[in-house]
Design a protein around this motif. Structure first.
Motif, short mmCIF file in Angstrom:
data_model
loop_
_atom_site.label_atom_id
_atom_site.label_comp_id
_atom_site.label_asym_id
_atom_site.label_seq_id
_atom_site.Cartn_x
_atom_site.Cartn_y
_atom_site.Cartn_z
N THR A 135 -14.04 54.67 -27.09
CA THR A 135 -13.76 53.58 -28.04
C THR A 135 -14.40 52.28 -27.60
O THR A 135 -15.05 51.58 -28.40
N LEU A 136 -14.25 51.92 -26.33
CA LEU A 136 -14.82 50.67 -25.85
C LEU A 136 -16.34 50.73 -25.83
O LEU A 136 -17.02 49.71 -25.99
N GLY A 159 -15.41 33.75 -25.07
CA GLY A 159 -14.25 34.62 -24.85
C GLY A 159 -14.22 35.76 -25.85
O GLY A 159 -15.03 35.80 -26.80
N ILE A 160 -13.30 36.68 -25.62
CA ILE A 160 -13.15 37.85 -26.48
C ILE A 160 -11.67 38.08 -26.74
O ILE A 160 -10.84 38.02 -25.82
N GLY A 161 -11.34 38.36 -28.00
CA GLY A 161 -9.97 38.73 -28.37
C GLY A 161 -9.97 40.13 -28.95
O GLY A 161 -10.82 40.47 -29.77
N ILE A 162 -9.01 40.95 -28.50
CA ILE A 162 -8.96 42.35 -28.92
C ILE A 162 -7.52 42.72 -29.29
O ILE A 162 -6.58 42.37 -28.58
N VAL A 192 -13.09 46.16 -18.00
CA VAL A 192 -14.31 46.75 -18.56
C VAL A 192 -15.08 45.71 -19.36
O VAL A 192 -16.31 45.56 -19.21
N MET A 193 -14.37 44.97 -20.22
CA MET A 193 -15.05 44.02 -21.10
C MET A 193 -15.55 42.80 -20.33
O MET A 193 -16.62 42.26 -20.62
N GLN A 194 -14.78 42.35 -19.33
CA GLN A 194 -15.23 41.19 -18.55
C GLN A 194 -16.41 41.55 -17.66
O GLN A 194 -17.30 40.71 -17.45
N VAL A 199 -16.94 36.89 -19.51
CA VAL A 199 -16.13 35.85 -20.15
C VAL A 199 -14.69 36.36 -20.20
O VAL A 199 -14.45 37.56 -20.06
N PRO A 200 -13.72 35.48 -20.36
CA PRO A 200 -12.32 35.93 -20.39
C PRO A 200 -12.03 36.79 -21.61
O PRO A 200 -12.59 36.59 -22.69
#
Length: 442
Positions: A135-136, A159-162, A192-194, A199-200
């Motif tokens: 999925t990621l 930044g990222i919001g999930i 994984v995303m950072q 970014v946060p």
């Protein structure tokens, strides 16, 4: 101005020394910034009138915000008399945030500016049961495509919001025993995303994020105490109290899908308990019960669909819309159970607004009407005197707006803002297990 006592006192108490921003100073910086962001103040005189800060403090904070490139001065504005001031604008393109609304069977992925405006929105089919890695991988591929197409690189990404469809421990960003997400328990989504974007990253459950979306850009804009309910594969609620999302101590507030509504020990829920609301009224429960009715020949409509593939909640919804009696009964029972549970919440929490969203709301107004009747009849008169019960205004867009708001709310939270603003850098990544925070030059 150097001899102005007010200015000197402001300098002594500002906490601004060589790029360092104290949290107290961040409060006033954000006060000025938010007045400009919201459009409440478009000139320096407006800021003086709209805030309780002195003129010298306003001047100093504006200088810092202009240096941070968060506020820009525009054209000279015409005024009836006196000196014409320059207009002030929030630089919403100073940075960007990526957002992902990951659902059970698909996801929305997008890009937004610092004002929360959605600049790009893409839908991708995805089965969350394939696990976090796959999925990621899909999320990352789409994020990369968006950034490449817009030529936005790390220096601009803030930044990222999930959102994910399961319980989330907000402090760590990890799913905890999610019923419909095999393989996701305690998986380090943030790490994984950072590692990929430096970014946060913030993660929350889908209904909390939906509530944020409606609060910022939907039907809840003018409300402070709201309940947003998502009735889909599972059932959950997002609670907003006094304008602030209430997550609870660990982040599990609002998990109404596991409120006990039946004493029947044979009604097994995916959480391991029996008699849960989700086991009787959710999308997966309706699909299961619809399949049983189809097998017994009690619904020709569902039986016909079951010949082609396993029944889903969408089939029961379609049956109810077409007038299939068995499907209508199932939907009505679901609405009654949801309404009864919400009546308890109304008596306890006293919201001014309840918003219903999710796949089951596609069945039309009958579901909403049943919920309303139950809540109004089983709640205290004072609690329902001004209570509005309606559908979410943003529909399937709510969670993407909310995932954007999730990231922006944290980036501009005073304590966090203070950690990065004085250095004029994009925010540092959040710590994850076994990793040290890093900072990217901005």
């Amino acid at each position: 101005m150097a001899s102005d006592p007010e200015h000197e006192q402001a300098l002594r108490g500002s906490g601004y020394r060589g790029g360092v921003v104290a949290e107290e100073q961040a409060q006033t910086l954000l006060q000025v910034l938010n007045l400009v962001r919201s459009g409440s103040a478009v000139t320096r005189p407006d800021l003086v009138r709209s805030s309780e800060l002195g003129r010298a403090v306003i001047t100093q904070r504006l200088e810092q915000l202009i240096e941070l490139d968060l506020i820009v001065e525009g054209d000279v504005l015409a005024v009836p008399r006196g000196r014409s001031p320059r207009g002030l604008q929030f630089n919403k393109l100073r940075g960007f945030v990526l957002a992902a609304d990951i659902g059970a069977q698909g996801m929305f992925v997008g890009l937004a500016d610092l004002a929360g405006g959605i600049l790009e929105r893409v839908y991708l089919p995805n089965d969350i049961s394939t696990g976090p890695e796959e999925t990621l991988k899909t999320v990352i591929a789409e994020f990369d495509k968006i950034l490449h197409n817009r030529q936005i690189f790390d220096v601009h990404l803030w930044g990222i919001g999930i959102s994910i469809p399961g319980p989330v421990e907000f402090a760590t960003g990890r799913a905890v025993s999610p019923p419909i997400m095999p393989g996701w328990n305690e998986f380090d989504i943030r790490g994984v995303m950072q590692d990929r974007y430096n970014v946060p990253v913030w993660i929350d459950n889908d209904v909390n994020v939906m509530a944020l979306g409606e609060l910022r850009a939907g039907a809840a804009v003018d409300h402070s105490d709201i309940v947003v309910v998502k009735i889909s594969t599972g059932i959950g609620a997002g609670l907003v109290s006094n304008g602030v999302l209430h997550r609870g101590a660990q982040g599990s507030a609002g998990d109404i899908g596991h409120v006990k509504v039946s004493d029947d020990p044979t009604i097994q829920c995916r959480c391991g308990n029996t008699g849960c609301l989700e086991a009787l009224a959710s999308g997966w429960a309706l699909a299961r019960r619809g399949a049983e009715l189809a097998a017994r020949g009690e619904s020709p409509f569902l039986a016909e669909r079951a010949e082609l593939r396993p029944l889903a909640a969408a089939d029961v919804v379609a049956g109810a819309v077409s007038g299939d009696r068995a499907s209508v009964v199932l939907m009505t029972e679901s609405a009654r159970l949801v309404g009864d549970t919400l009546a308890r919440i109304v008596n306890f929490f006293n919201p001014s607004l309840i918003l219903l969203g999710g796949r089951l709301m596609l069945a039309g107004d009958a579901y909403l009407a049943t919920v309303r009747n139950i809540v109004y009849s089983r709640s205290l008169p004072l609690a329902t005197r001004e209570l509005v019960i309606a559908k979410v205004a943003l529909g399937e867009r709510a969670a993407l707006h909310g995932a954007t708001a999730l990231a922006l709310d944290e980036i501009f939270r005073p304590a966090y803002f203070a950690a990065w603003a004085g250095e004029n850098r994009v925010p540092p990544v959040l710590p994850t297990e076994g990793r040290e925070p890093r900072v990217t030059e901005g």
